[in-house]
Design an enzyme around this catalytic site. Sequence first.
Site, mmCIF file in Angstrom:
data_model
loop_
_atom_site.group_PDB
_atom_site.id
_atom_site.type_symbol
_atom_site.label_atom_id
_atom_site.label_comp_id
_atom_site.label_asym_id
_atom_site.label_seq_id
_atom_site.Cartn_x
_atom_site.Cartn_y
_atom_site.Cartn_z
ATOM 1 N N ASP A 144 32.731 29.558 2.471
ATOM 2 C CA ASP A 144 33.120 29.798 3.862
ATOM 3 C C ASP A 144 32.030 30.420 4.709
ATOM 4 O O ASP A 144 31.041 30.954 4.212
ATOM 5 C CB ASP A 144 34.322 30.749 3.902
ATOM 6 C CG ASP A 144 33.907 32.205 3.594
ATOM 7 O OD1 ASP A 144 33.239 32.436 2.566
ATOM 8 O OD2 ASP A 144 34.236 33.102 4.394
ATOM 9 N N ASP A 152 24.179 32.744 -6.358
ATOM 10 C CA ASP A 152 23.108 32.878 -5.365
ATOM 11 C C ASP A 152 22.186 34.024 -5.792
ATOM 12 O O ASP A 152 21.287 33.820 -6.599
ATOM 13 C CB ASP A 152 23.759 33.125 -3.990
ATOM 14 C CG ASP A 152 22.762 33.130 -2.853
ATOM 15 O OD1 ASP A 152 21.558 32.999 -3.112
ATOM 16 O OD2 ASP A 152 23.176 33.279 -1.687
ATOM 17 N N LYS A 162 37.610 33.987 -3.418
ATOM 18 C CA LYS A 162 38.477 32.870 -3.060
ATOM 19 C C LYS A 162 37.751 31.533 -3.099
ATOM 20 O O LYS A 162 38.380 30.497 -3.143
ATOM 21 C CB LYS A 162 38.991 33.070 -1.610
ATOM 22 C CG LYS A 162 39.863 34.260 -1.398
ATOM 23 C CD LYS A 162 40.354 34.304 0.062
ATOM 24 C CE LYS A 162 39.484 35.243 0.826
ATOM 25 N NZ LYS A 162 39.990 35.591 2.172
ATOM 26 N N GLY A 163 36.418 31.611 -3.054
ATOM 27 C CA GLY A 163 35.642 30.380 -2.926
ATOM 28 C C GLY A 163 35.864 29.362 -4.024
ATOM 29 O O GLY A 163 35.627 28.168 -3.851
ATOM 30 N N PHE A 188 22.180 28.317 4.112
ATOM 31 C CA PHE A 188 23.539 28.856 4.075
ATOM 32 C C PHE A 188 24.521 27.700 3.949
ATOM 33 O O PHE A 188 24.676 26.886 4.853
ATOM 34 C CB PHE A 188 23.839 29.688 5.320
ATOM 35 C CG PHE A 188 25.128 30.458 5.179
ATOM 36 C CD1 PHE A 188 25.154 31.671 4.505
ATOM 37 C CD2 PHE A 188 26.312 29.945 5.676
ATOM 38 C CE1 PHE A 188 26.356 32.368 4.333
ATOM 39 C CE2 PHE A 188 27.506 30.641 5.516
ATOM 40 C CZ PHE A 188 27.526 31.849 4.845
ATOM 41 N N VAL A 189 25.188 27.620 2.789
ATOM 42 C CA VAL A 189 26.055 26.467 2.530
ATOM 43 C C VAL A 189 27.533 26.815 2.702
ATOM 44 O O VAL A 189 27.963 27.935 2.407
ATOM 45 C CB VAL A 189 25.831 25.872 1.119
ATOM 46 C CG1 VAL A 189 24.526 25.111 1.055
ATOM 47 C CG2 VAL A 189 25.899 26.915 0.032
ATOM 48 N N GLU A 242 32.879 29.782 -11.073
ATOM 49 C CA GLU A 242 32.388 30.324 -9.799
ATOM 50 C C GLU A 242 32.050 29.170 -8.868
ATOM 51 O O GLU A 242 31.693 28.085 -9.336
ATOM 52 C CB GLU A 242 31.097 31.118 -10.054
ATOM 53 C CG GLU A 242 31.253 32.622 -9.973
ATOM 54 C CD GLU A 242 31.490 33.155 -8.568
ATOM 55 O OE1 GLU A 242 31.949 32.397 -7.696
ATOM 56 O OE2 GLU A 242 31.225 34.341 -8.344
ATOM 57 N N ASP A 243 32.115 29.420 -7.574
ATOM 58 C CA ASP A 243 31.695 28.354 -6.646
ATOM 59 C C ASP A 243 30.177 28.344 -6.473
ATOM 60 O O ASP A 243 29.566 27.292 -6.414
ATOM 61 C CB ASP A 243 32.412 28.467 -5.287
ATOM 62 C CG ASP A 243 32.329 29.871 -4.698
ATOM 63 O OD1 ASP A 243 32.074 30.818 -5.449
ATOM 64 O OD2 ASP A 243 32.521 30.005 -3.479
#
Length: 186
Positions: free
Chosen positions: A164, A108, A48-49, A157-158, A104-105
């Site tokens: 989210d 990582d 969902k990001g 952690f973003v 993609e958001d």
Amino acid sequence: MIHETDMMQDIETVLVTEEEIHSRIREVGKQLGDLYRGKNPIVIGVLKGVVPFYAEMTQAMQIPMQEDFLSVSSYGGGMQSSGKLTFRKDIDQDIRGRHVLILEDILDTGVTLKALLEILRERGPASLKICTLLDKPSGRKVELDPDYTCFVIPDGFVVGYGLDYKEYYRNLPCVGILKKSVYQDD
Ligand code: PRP
């Protein structure tokens, strides 16, 4: 603890401002629009990001395209990638012979996208590329580089602009590092 009334109270540092996001997406969107013009691409969003990034990037590309979405999970509700990829929803269209761009958001560990790429490649697209809003190279656990990146970010952690923590902060218009006090007792 998550602040009850002000999301920004939970942000340690803003990494990318709202203005920087809009301006960079316009810039990369123009490049992608030029690259995919006349190719009738299928642009896939990884839910969902990706939602705010997808909406803004596809508009910035300004070319005819078909849209599709898939949903996988590698994080569950926690802070770290579990390495297990679960499909919640597949795309609706056949990508054989088509030019496919995945949005993609964040990239990582790379675990999610690597597994996804393998599955989508087997379906025989004419081309398959990745564009990510954020790239966090320090988190990488598998070898994978995005084809197009809007911002390279440091470790941390973003949240925000789609990303989210426990489904909160996705509607924050900027990207920032979450204060440790928000999640340390969880
Ligand atoms: C996030 C993000 C990517 C993935 C990247 O999704 O949207 O899909 O993790 O992480 P990786 O490179 O370490 O694999 P998440 O599973 O948190 O789902 P969401 O987009 O619904 O928040």
